[in-house]
Design a protein around this motif. Sequence first.
Motif: not given
Length: 215
Positions: A15-30, A55-61, A65-66
């Motif tokens: 679930e966290l991987f998916n959340e991070h992946g969504a932020q990657i797509t959102e960041g690339a779109r922006a 990027e900040h949201q992804a850092d939290r994810v 995970v860690n």
Amino acid sequence: MFFSKLLPREGNFFELFNEHGAQITEGARAFMLMIQNYNDPVLRERYAEEVNKAEHQADRVTAEVNRMLHRTFITPIDREQIHGLINAMDDILDLLQDTTETLSLYDVRTIPEEVLSLGELSARCCERVQHAVSLLPKLKNPEVGEAAIKTCEEIDRLESDADRVMRTAMSRLFREQEDVRELIKLKTIYEQLESISDRCEDVANLIEGIVLENA
């Protein structure tokens, strides 16, 4: 043995991987919207802020995970794979943010066609990364494993396309750009953009390894 049964198991890593992946797509779109609307200072600033937010949201994810790795005794895939994958994914958004900041810090006034081309290829790579990551929870299904491998191969092809675009862009830059300052600015930006697709390929290689070991 009794003690091991009491320890945390699995966790919601996928679930966290998916959340991070969504932020990657959102960041690339922006990022793409930012460079497409670069001549409009208001839109440029708005989309740059969206890149930073992703990027900040992804850092939290990534941090979650860690932390979870330290709390979870039994993980759904190898611990090293989890650690390597989330950090490789995080590198993608770091580069998107770095490139966004470089455009501002270097006071780039116009966006060359090559930047748009490299940005588009990077965005497509990011979308495929999200898709590949979304398949991880279902790898026991052979068809899903094959789909993940196919998506990783698509990322590899896009990375090769980005390599070709960058070589052409560099060649043109050194032939035609007489202003040394502009040459240095654009060279740095081209390299950063091409590195985004490289990091996407790193993620694809990690996912291929996970598929082969867990399918």
